[in-house]
Design a protein around this motif. Structure first.
Motif, PDB file in Angstrom:
ATOM      1  N   UNK A 281       1.075  -0.904  -0.035  1.00 24.62           N
ATOM      2  CA  UNK A 281      -0.224   0.389   0.154  1.00 24.62           C
ATOM      3  C   UNK A 281       0.979   0.922   0.270  1.00 24.62           C
ATOM      4  N   UNK A 282       1.859   1.183   1.231  1.00 25.10           N
ATOM      5  CA  UNK A 282       2.928   2.389   0.977  1.00 25.10           C
ATOM      6  C   UNK A 282       3.879   2.610   0.004  1.00 25.10           C
ATOM      7  N   UNK A 283       3.503   1.498  -1.452  1.00 19.45           N
ATOM      8  CA  UNK A 283       4.661   1.698  -2.724  1.00 19.45           C
ATOM      9  C   UNK A 283       4.179   2.222  -3.332  1.00 19.45           C
ATOM     10  N   UNK A 284       2.888   1.797  -3.616  1.00 18.36           N
ATOM     11  CA  UNK A 284       1.359   2.228  -4.521  1.00 18.36           C
ATOM     12  C   UNK A 284       0.880   4.168  -4.234  1.00 18.36           C
ATOM     13  N   UNK A 285       1.698   4.073  -2.767  1.00 16.43           N
ATOM     14  CA  UNK A 285       0.643   5.822  -2.858  1.00 16.43           C
ATOM     15  C   UNK A 285       1.703   6.439  -3.606  1.00 16.43           C
ATOM     16  N   UNK A 286       3.585   5.929  -2.671  1.00 19.08           N
ATOM     17  CA  UNK A 286       4.545   6.512  -3.316  1.00 19.08           C
ATOM     18  C   UNK A 286       4.795   6.809  -4.912  1.00 19.08           C
ATOM     19  N   UNK A 287       4.512   5.376  -5.571  1.00 17.84           N
ATOM     20  CA  UNK A 287       4.005   5.444  -7.411  1.00 17.84           C
ATOM     21  C   UNK A 287       3.232   6.923  -7.933  1.00 17.84           C
ATOM     22  N   UNK A 288       1.970   6.966  -6.239  1.00 18.54           N
ATOM     23  CA  UNK A 288       0.880   7.691  -7.568  1.00 18.54           C
ATOM     24  C   UNK A 288       1.522   9.311  -6.929  1.00 18.54           C
ATOM     25  N   UNK A 289       2.427   9.493  -5.806  1.00 22.51           N
ATOM     26  CA  UNK A 289       2.712  10.752  -5.537  1.00 22.51           C
ATOM     27  C   UNK A 289       3.506  10.844  -6.373  1.00 22.51           C
ATOM     28  N   UNK A 290       4.859  10.719  -6.780  1.00 26.10           N
ATOM     29  CA  UNK A 290       5.715  10.272  -8.356  1.00 26.10           C
ATOM     30  C   UNK A 290       5.280  10.681  -9.316  1.00 26.10           C
ATOM     31  N   UNK A 291       3.663  10.429  -9.654  1.00 20.04           N
ATOM     32  CA  UNK A 291       3.336  10.094 -10.896  1.00 20.04           C
ATOM     33  C   UNK A 291       3.036  11.432 -10.790  1.00 20.04           C
ATOM     34  N   UNK A 292       2.915  12.392 -10.063  1.00 15.59           N
ATOM     35  CA  UNK A 292       2.017  14.132 -10.290  1.00 15.59           C
ATOM     36  C   UNK A 292       3.025  14.767 -10.765  1.00 15.59           C
ATOM     37  N   UNK A 293       2.319  15.859 -11.652  1.00 17.99           N
ATOM     38  CA  UNK A 293       3.193  16.689 -12.315  1.00 17.99           C
ATOM     39  C   UNK A 293       2.727  18.060 -10.631  1.00 17.99           C
ATOM     40  N   UNK A 294       4.280  18.694 -10.988  1.00 18.77           N
ATOM     41  CA  UNK A 294       5.098  19.281  -9.498  1.00 18.77           C
ATOM     42  C   UNK A 294       4.516  20.751 -10.516  1.00 18.77           C
ATOM     43  N   UNK A 295       4.167  22.602 -10.084  1.00 17.25           N
ATOM     44  CA  UNK A 295       4.672  23.118 -10.070  1.00 17.25           C
ATOM     45  C   UNK A 295       5.641  23.833  -9.169  1.00 17.25           C
ATOM     46  N   UNK A 296       6.327  24.534  -9.868  1.00 21.15           N
ATOM     47  CA  UNK A 296       7.901  25.197  -8.614  1.00 21.15           C
ATOM     48  C   UNK A 296       7.046  26.547  -8.071  1.00 21.15           C
ATOM     49  N   UNK A 297       7.730  26.900  -6.820  1.00 23.77           N
ATOM     50  CA  UNK A 297       6.626  27.807  -6.064  1.00 23.77           C
ATOM     51  C   UNK A 297       7.235  28.949  -6.449  1.00 23.77           C
ATOM     52  N   UNK A 298       7.533  28.932  -6.469  1.00 25.42           N
ATOM     53  CA  UNK A 298       7.849  30.815  -7.207  1.00 25.42           C
ATOM     54  C   UNK A 298       6.672  30.830  -8.553  1.00 25.42           C
ATOM     55  N   UNK A 299       6.832  29.448  -9.499  1.00 23.97           N
ATOM     56  CA  UNK A 299       5.324  30.435 -10.081  1.00 23.97           C
ATOM     57  C   UNK A 299       3.981  29.859  -9.341  1.00 23.97           C
TER      58      UNK A 299
END
Length: 68
Positions: free
Chosen positions: A12-30
């Motif tokens: 379950x932890x590995x599945x959650x980490x894979x999900x989070x790793x696949x998210x598109x992230x935005x720079x904090x400055x943007x």
């Protein structure tokens, strides 16, 4: 029994980490620049900045009936 529940928890932890790793992230400055632009565009509608007229203020003290 404990080993199988531990394996299931780790899967379950590995599945959650894979999900989070696949998210598109935005720079904090943007994100900060977009938030600032949004705030400036909507400042005229913000009652904390413009104030609330006494006639439309739902938190004004209620008038007391003086007939009694």
């Amino acid at each position: 029994m404990s080993g199988s529940s531990s394996v299931a928890a780790m899967k379950k932890v590995v599945q959650q980490l894979r999900l989070e790793a696949g998210l598109n992230r935005m720079k904090v400055s943007q994100a900060a620049a977009e938030l600032k632009q949004f705030c400036l565009q909507n400042a005229q509608h913000d009652p904390l900045l413009t104030g609330v007229s006494s006639s439309t203020n739902p938190f004004r003290p209620q008038k007391v009936c003086s007939f009694l």
